[in-house]
Design a protein around this motif. Structure first.
Motif, PDB file in Angstrom:
ATOM      1  N   TRP A  97       4.870  17.894   9.019  1.00 51.37           N
ATOM      2  CA  TRP A  97       4.813  17.961   7.562  1.00 51.37           C
ATOM      3  C   TRP A  97       5.487  16.775   6.872  1.00 51.37           C
ATOM      4  N   ARG A  98       6.016  15.852   7.645  1.00 53.00           N
ATOM      5  CA  ARG A  98       6.593  14.650   7.046  1.00 53.00           C
ATOM      6  C   ARG A  98       5.498  13.599   6.879  1.00 53.00           C
ATOM      7  N   HIS A  99       4.756  13.750   5.825  1.00 53.68           N
ATOM      8  CA  HIS A  99       3.678  12.823   5.534  1.00 53.68           C
ATOM      9  C   HIS A  99       3.354  12.897   4.043  1.00 53.68           C
ATOM     10  N   SER A 100       2.599  11.942   3.593  1.00 53.60           N
ATOM     11  CA  SER A 100       2.187  11.902   2.193  1.00 53.60           C
ATOM     12  C   SER A 100       1.314  13.105   1.857  1.00 53.60           C
ATOM     13  N   LEU A 101       1.425  13.566   0.618  1.00 55.68           N
ATOM     14  CA  LEU A 101       0.574  14.654   0.125  1.00 55.68           C
ATOM     15  C   LEU A 101      -0.555  14.145  -0.758  1.00 55.68           C
ATOM     16  N   VAL A 102      -0.703  12.836  -0.832  1.00 55.27           N
ATOM     17  CA  VAL A 102      -1.821  12.262  -1.572  1.00 55.27           C
ATOM     18  C   VAL A 102      -3.107  12.598  -0.812  1.00 55.27           C
ATOM     19  N   PRO A 103      -4.118  13.160  -1.480  1.00 56.29           N
ATOM     20  CA  PRO A 103      -5.375  13.513  -0.788  1.00 56.29           C
ATOM     21  C   PRO A 103      -5.962  12.313  -0.057  1.00 56.29           C
ATOM     22  N   ARG A 104      -6.375  12.558   1.159  1.00 52.02           N
ATOM     23  CA  ARG A 104      -6.947  11.485   1.963  1.00 52.02           C
ATOM     24  C   ARG A 104      -8.419  11.258   1.594  1.00 52.02           C
ATOM     25  N   PRO A 105      -8.947  10.074   1.877  1.00 52.10           N
ATOM     26  CA  PRO A 105     -10.365   9.806   1.594  1.00 52.10           C
ATOM     27  C   PRO A 105     -11.260  10.815   2.305  1.00 52.10           C
ATOM     28  N   SER A 142       8.618   8.716  -1.913  1.00 52.22           N
ATOM     29  CA  SER A 142       8.532   9.787  -2.909  1.00 52.22           C
ATOM     30  C   SER A 142       8.297  11.140  -2.260  1.00 52.22           C
ATOM     31  N   ALA A 143       7.440  11.189  -1.238  1.00 52.79           N
ATOM     32  CA  ALA A 143       7.175  12.459  -0.556  1.00 52.79           C
ATOM     33  C   ALA A 143       8.454  13.011   0.044  1.00 52.79           C
ATOM     34  N   ASP A 169      10.687  -0.830   1.082  1.00 43.15           N
ATOM     35  CA  ASP A 169      10.220   0.083   0.037  1.00 43.15           C
ATOM     36  C   ASP A 169      10.905   1.445   0.097  1.00 43.15           C
ATOM     37  N   TRP A 170      11.748   1.665   1.133  1.00 39.24           N
ATOM     38  CA  TRP A 170      12.535   2.895   1.213  1.00 39.24           C
ATOM     39  C   TRP A 170      13.948   2.694   0.662  1.00 39.24           C
ATOM     40  N   ALA A 171      14.227   1.536   0.103  1.00 33.32           N
ATOM     41  CA  ALA A 171      15.520   1.338  -0.560  1.00 33.32           C
ATOM     42  C   ALA A 171      15.642   2.344  -1.700  1.00 33.32           C
ATOM     43  N   LEU A 172      16.818   2.907  -1.873  1.00 33.95           N
ATOM     44  CA  LEU A 172      16.993   3.912  -2.916  1.00 33.95           C
ATOM     45  C   LEU A 172      16.637   3.355  -4.287  1.00 33.95           C
ATOM     46  N   SER A 173      17.012   2.114  -4.547  1.00 36.12           N
ATOM     47  CA  SER A 173      16.741   1.512  -5.853  1.00 36.12           C
ATOM     48  C   SER A 173      15.250   1.340  -6.117  1.00 36.12           C
ATOM     49  N   ALA A 174      14.436   1.356  -5.038  1.00 38.89           N
ATOM     50  CA  ALA A 174      12.987   1.176  -5.186  1.00 38.89           C
ATOM     51  C   ALA A 174      12.244   2.493  -5.347  1.00 38.89           C
ATOM     52  N   LEU A 175      12.965   3.605  -5.338  1.00 35.32           N
ATOM     53  CA  LEU A 175      12.320   4.913  -5.448  1.00 35.32           C
ATOM     54  C   LEU A 175      11.567   5.023  -6.773  1.00 35.32           C
ATOM     55  N   PRO A 176      10.264   5.312  -6.731  1.00 34.69           N
ATOM     56  CA  PRO A 176       9.484   5.359  -7.966  1.00 34.69           C
ATOM     57  C   PRO A 176       9.928   6.473  -8.922  1.00 34.69           C
ATOM     58  N   ASP A 177       9.742   6.227 -10.186  1.00 40.97           N
ATOM     59  CA  ASP A 177      10.044   7.204 -11.234  1.00 40.97           C
ATOM     60  C   ASP A 177       9.049   8.368 -11.135  1.00 40.97           C
ATOM     61  N   ASP A 235       0.835  -1.201   0.000  1.00 41.17           N
ATOM     62  CA  ASP A 235       0.000   0.000   0.000  1.00 41.17           C
ATOM     63  C   ASP A 235       0.867   1.247   0.000  1.00 41.17           C
ATOM     64  N   ARG A 236       1.992   1.204   0.742  1.00 46.01           N
ATOM     65  CA  ARG A 236       2.885   2.369   0.789  1.00 46.01           C
ATOM     66  C   ARG A 236       3.514   2.627  -0.571  1.00 46.01           C
ATOM     67  N   GLN A 237       3.903   1.566  -1.283  1.00 46.15           N
ATOM     68  CA  GLN A 237       4.487   1.744  -2.610  1.00 46.15           C
ATOM     69  C   GLN A 237       3.462   2.338  -3.572  1.00 46.15           C
ATOM     70  N   ALA A 238       2.219   1.863  -3.493  1.00 50.86           N
ATOM     71  CA  ALA A 238       1.177   2.401  -4.357  1.00 50.86           C
ATOM     72  C   ALA A 238       0.928   3.873  -4.052  1.00 50.86           C
ATOM     73  N   GLN A 239       0.954   4.223  -2.770  1.00 51.12           N
ATOM     74  CA  GLN A 239       0.746   5.614  -2.379  1.00 51.12           C
ATOM     75  C   GLN A 239       1.921   6.470  -2.834  1.00 51.12           C
ATOM     76  N   SER A 240       3.131   5.930  -2.735  1.00 54.71           N
ATOM     77  CA  SER A 240       4.314   6.670  -3.164  1.00 54.71           C
ATOM     78  C   SER A 240       4.255   7.000  -4.646  1.00 54.71           C
ATOM     79  N   LEU A 241       3.729   6.057  -5.437  1.00 57.50           N
ATOM     80  CA  LEU A 241       3.591   6.282  -6.878  1.00 57.50           C
ATOM     81  C   LEU A 241       2.617   7.411  -7.187  1.00 57.50           C
ATOM     82  N   SER A 242       1.694   7.679  -6.246  1.00 66.76           N
ATOM     83  CA  SER A 242       0.660   8.689  -6.471  1.00 66.76           C
ATOM     84  C   SER A 242       1.026  10.063  -5.924  1.00 66.76           C
TER      85      SER A 242
END
Length: 220
Positions: A39-47, A65-66, A97-105, A3-10
């Protein structure tokens, strides 16, 4: 995919370099030195339900990503203190999912085109982000090769035990390696408006066509 990876992509893409440089104060006000966890949190709009009842809803977690996008902004506006703070913060997140190599494009579909007038600023942004990945790799592997892994405790009681663990170096993500250098070198001035010469510019950014001073990447 977690779920965190999916959120990071968004995560929404941060402002382009020209917008950040035009209003450095906005970044400083958005990310104050005090109470960083506010302020260290995702900026994806919450439900909607979570927004209607914030006190009854779980707090929004942070994503790779954030954090990376904050680090990019601190680099562009030349905010040394927050850059080093965020660089170290990312390092302390040792989940897979915080590995540098896993950082989303940041641009998984439509890549910025440096030859297009409308895409020039986005191309510069992408090039800066690619160079930043190499800075992160260098900063983190410096510690890893000295025997300090990312999951090391805040207080180390047995440093010899940490040094004896197998070394697992970080690697830049594949998308960063594949970023095409800008067709013409573009400058990113420091907080006083100064731009380094080619001889003084950071090599990790210059390889992507970005002329900027080397950020302060050493910590611990």
């Amino acid at each position: 995919m977690s779920d965190r990876q999916a959120q990071s992509l968004s995560e929404p893409i941060p402002p382009t370099p020209s917008k950040l440089l035009a209003n450095r104060t906005a970044v400083i006000q958005k990310y104050p030195l005090r109470r960083p966890m506010s302020w260290r949190h995702s900026l994806v709009p919450r439900p909607l339900l979570h927004r209607l009842f914030p006190l009854l809803s779980p707090s929004s977690s942070d994503t790779p990503s954030a954090s990376f996008y904050r680090l990019y902004q601190f680099l562009v506006i030349d905010w040394t203190v927050q850059f080093r703070n965020e660089l170290e913060y990312f390092w302390t997140q040792s989940q897979p999912d915080w590995a540098l190599s896993a950082l989303p494009d940041p641009y998984p579909n439509d890549k910025p085109n440096a030859g297009s007038t409308t895409d020039t600023d986005e191309a510069l942004q992408y090039a800066i982000m690619a160079g930043l990945c190499y800075i992160m790799e260098k900063a983190y592997n410096r510690l890893i090769m000295r025997g300090l892994p990312r999951d090391a405790p805040p207080i180390v009681d047995d440093f010899e035990e940490l040094q004896a663990r197998p070394k697992q170096p970080e690697n830049v993500p594949a998308w960063a390696e594949a970023v095409v250098p800008l067709s013409e070198v573009m400058d990113v001035p420091d907080s006083e408006g100064n731009v380094p010469t080619d001889e003084d510019a950071d090599e990790d950014f210059l390889r992507f066509g970005v002329r900027v001073a080397t950020p302060h990447w050493v910590f611990v």
